[in-house]
Design a protein around this motif. Structure first.
Motif, PDB file in Angstrom:
ATOM      1  N   MET A  33       0.749  -1.177   0.059  1.00  0.00           N
ATOM      2  CA  MET A  33       0.020  -0.044  -0.073  1.00  0.00           C
ATOM      3  C   MET A  33       0.696   1.377  -0.025  1.00  0.00           C
ATOM      4  N   GLY A  34       2.271   1.238   0.575  1.00  0.00           N
ATOM      5  CA  GLY A  34       3.072   2.276   0.323  1.00  0.00           C
ATOM      6  C   GLY A  34       2.537   3.539   1.178  1.00  0.00           C
ATOM      7  N   GLU A  35       2.564   4.796   0.619  1.00  0.00           N
ATOM      8  CA  GLU A  35       2.223   5.779   1.474  1.00  0.00           C
ATOM      9  C   GLU A  35       0.737   6.149   1.703  1.00  0.00           C
ATOM     10  N   HIS A  36      -0.067   5.247   1.029  1.00  0.00           N
ATOM     11  CA  HIS A  36      -1.554   5.137   1.070  1.00  0.00           C
ATOM     12  C   HIS A  36      -1.907   4.661   2.496  1.00  0.00           C
ATOM     13  N   CYS A  37      -1.139   3.929   3.204  1.00  0.00           N
ATOM     14  CA  CYS A  37      -1.308   3.409   4.719  1.00  0.00           C
ATOM     15  C   CYS A  37      -0.573   4.103   5.422  1.00  0.00           C
ATOM     16  N   LYS A  38      -1.183   4.936   6.207  1.00  0.00           N
ATOM     17  CA  LYS A  38      -0.333   5.834   7.415  1.00  0.00           C
ATOM     18  C   LYS A  38       0.210   5.125   8.291  1.00  0.00           C
ATOM     19  N   SER A  39      -0.641   4.030   8.850  1.00  0.00           N
ATOM     20  CA  SER A  39      -0.074   3.361   9.873  1.00  0.00           C
ATOM     21  C   SER A  39      -1.079   2.025  10.116  1.00  0.00           C
ATOM     22  N   TYR A  40      -0.944   0.879  10.980  1.00  0.00           N
ATOM     23  CA  TYR A  40      -1.551  -0.016  11.172  1.00  0.00           C
ATOM     24  C   TYR A  40      -1.148  -0.528  12.424  1.00  0.00           C
ATOM     25  N   THR A  41      -2.472  -1.212  13.045  1.00  0.00           N
ATOM     26  CA  THR A  41      -2.299  -2.138  14.401  1.00  0.00           C
ATOM     27  C   THR A  41      -2.741  -3.369  14.044  1.00  0.00           C
ATOM     28  N   SER A  67      -8.212   8.807   3.438  1.00  0.00           N
ATOM     29  CA  SER A  67      -9.464   8.751   3.024  1.00  0.00           C
ATOM     30  C   SER A  67      -9.676   7.714   2.409  1.00  0.00           C
ATOM     31  N   VAL A  68     -11.134   7.141   2.168  1.00  0.00           N
ATOM     32  CA  VAL A  68     -11.438   6.038   1.503  1.00  0.00           C
ATOM     33  C   VAL A  68     -10.982   5.745   0.025  1.00  0.00           C
ATOM     34  N   GLU A  69     -10.830   6.920  -0.852  1.00  0.00           N
ATOM     35  CA  GLU A  69     -10.065   6.940  -1.888  1.00  0.00           C
ATOM     36  C   GLU A  69      -8.475   6.663  -1.790  1.00  0.00           C
ATOM     37  N   SER A  70      -8.036   7.133  -0.810  1.00  0.00           N
ATOM     38  CA  SER A  70      -6.498   6.926  -0.625  1.00  0.00           C
ATOM     39  C   SER A  70      -6.473   5.369  -0.533  1.00  0.00           C
ATOM     40  N   PHE A  71      -7.354   4.681   0.308  1.00  0.00           N
ATOM     41  CA  PHE A  71      -7.061   3.272   0.593  1.00  0.00           C
ATOM     42  C   PHE A  71      -7.385   2.481  -0.504  1.00  0.00           C
ATOM     43  N   GLN A  72      -8.353   2.855  -1.351  1.00  0.00           N
ATOM     44  CA  GLN A  72      -8.883   2.128  -2.566  1.00  0.00           C
ATOM     45  C   GLN A  72      -7.353   2.228  -3.274  1.00  0.00           C
ATOM     46  N   SER A  73      -6.978   3.169  -3.434  1.00  0.00           N
ATOM     47  CA  SER A  73      -5.750   3.488  -4.644  1.00  0.00           C
ATOM     48  C   SER A  73      -4.595   2.665  -4.042  1.00  0.00           C
ATOM     49  N   GLY A  74      -4.479   2.304  -3.010  1.00  0.00           N
ATOM     50  CA  GLY A  74      -3.447   1.609  -2.333  1.00  0.00           C
ATOM     51  C   GLY A  74      -3.688   0.314  -2.256  1.00  0.00           C
ATOM     52  N   PHE A  75      -4.888  -0.264  -1.814  1.00  0.00           N
ATOM     53  CA  PHE A  75      -5.188  -1.628  -1.789  1.00  0.00           C
ATOM     54  C   PHE A  75      -5.837  -2.176  -3.163  1.00  0.00           C
ATOM     55  N   GLY A  76      -6.429  -1.524  -3.777  1.00  0.00           N
ATOM     56  CA  GLY A  76      -7.076  -2.090  -5.044  1.00  0.00           C
ATOM     57  C   GLY A  76      -5.897  -2.953  -6.085  1.00  0.00           C
ATOM     58  N   PRO A  77      -4.806  -2.043  -6.508  1.00  0.00           N
ATOM     59  CA  PRO A  77      -3.937  -2.752  -7.430  1.00  0.00           C
ATOM     60  C   PRO A  77      -3.165  -3.871  -6.794  1.00  0.00           C
ATOM     61  N   ASN A  78      -3.145  -4.098  -5.279  1.00  0.00           N
ATOM     62  CA  ASN A  78      -2.498  -5.128  -4.721  1.00  0.00           C
ATOM     63  C   ASN A  78      -3.755  -5.905  -4.054  1.00  0.00           C
ATOM     64  N   ALA A  79      -4.829  -5.964  -4.245  1.00  0.00           N
ATOM     65  CA  ALA A  79      -5.906  -6.884  -3.626  1.00  0.00           C
ATOM     66  C   ALA A  79      -5.862  -8.470  -3.918  1.00  0.00           C
ATOM     67  N   GLN A  80      -5.540  -8.462  -5.186  1.00  0.00           N
ATOM     68  CA  GLN A  80      -5.235 -10.011  -5.437  1.00  0.00           C
ATOM     69  C   GLN A  80      -4.302 -10.642  -4.541  1.00  0.00           C
ATOM     70  N   GLU A  81      -3.120 -10.159  -4.541  1.00  0.00           N
ATOM     71  CA  GLU A  81      -1.810 -10.822  -3.877  1.00  0.00           C
ATOM     72  C   GLU A  81      -2.174 -10.696  -2.256  1.00  0.00           C
ATOM     73  N   ILE A  82      -2.747  -9.665  -1.853  1.00  0.00           N
ATOM     74  CA  ILE A  82      -3.164  -9.611  -0.406  1.00  0.00           C
ATOM     75  C   ILE A  82      -4.144 -10.591  -0.201  1.00  0.00           C
ATOM     76  N   MET A  83      -5.190 -10.603  -0.838  1.00  0.00           N
ATOM     77  CA  MET A  83      -6.162 -11.662  -0.282  1.00  0.00           C
ATOM     78  C   MET A  83      -5.874 -13.127  -0.585  1.00  0.00           C
ATOM     79  N   ALA A  84      -4.670 -13.539  -1.574  1.00  0.00           N
ATOM     80  CA  ALA A  84      -4.300 -14.498  -1.630  1.00  0.00           C
ATOM     81  C   ALA A  84      -3.439 -15.238  -0.630  1.00  0.00           C
ATOM     82  N   ASP A  85      -3.090 -14.229   0.136  1.00  0.00           N
ATOM     83  CA  ASP A  85      -1.923 -14.468   1.306  1.00  0.00           C
ATOM     84  C   ASP A  85      -2.946 -15.140   2.528  1.00  0.00           C
ATOM     85  N   ILE A  86      -4.197 -14.693   2.507  1.00  0.00           N
ATOM     86  CA  ILE A  86      -4.871 -15.055   3.770  1.00  0.00           C
ATOM     87  C   ILE A  86      -4.773 -16.442   4.036  1.00  0.00           C
TER      88      ILE A  86
END
Length: 104
Positions: A33-41, A67-86
């Motif tokens: 997600m890069g800069e779109h993810c400010k932080s996580y817990t 913002s929601v748009e920022s999340f979608q910009s960071g997550f969307g292009p990587n969704a397949q890889e992220i979801m496959a790791d579950i």
């Protein structure tokens, strides 16, 4: 600021590898997600509200974005890889909620 909560319900016989989730999956999400993810817990469920009860969720994370748009910009292009790791840490399907952070 928004928070994306990804929660894994605590169900009988659940498989959830907390070490993998904390040490591999979530750092990978942050990197993708890069800069779109400010932080996580990352949370590990310990107990329910009443003494001696199980937690509602076995684990969860909270991803903070501008913002929601920022999340979608960071997550969307990587969704397949992220979801496959579950499958590498759980057999559960997550419950997802996006919230506005009003105090934080």
């Amino acid at each position: 600021m928004i928070k994306v909560s990804v929660m894994y319900p605590n169900t009988p016989g659940v498989r959830f590898d907390h070490d993998y989730y904390r040490d591999k999956h979530m750092p990978m999400v942050k990197t993708r997600m890069g800069e779109h993810c400010k932080s996580y817990t990352v949370d590990k469920g310990l107990a329910g509200a009443a003494p001696g009860t199980a937690p509602t969720y076995v684990g969860m994370c909270h991803i903070y974005c501008e913002s929601v748009e920022s999340f979608q910009s960071g997550f969307g292009p990587n969704a397949q890889e992220i979801m496959a790791d579950i499958q590498n840490y759980t057999d559960l399907s997550p419950v997802i909620q996006i919230s506005e952070v009003v105090v934080g």
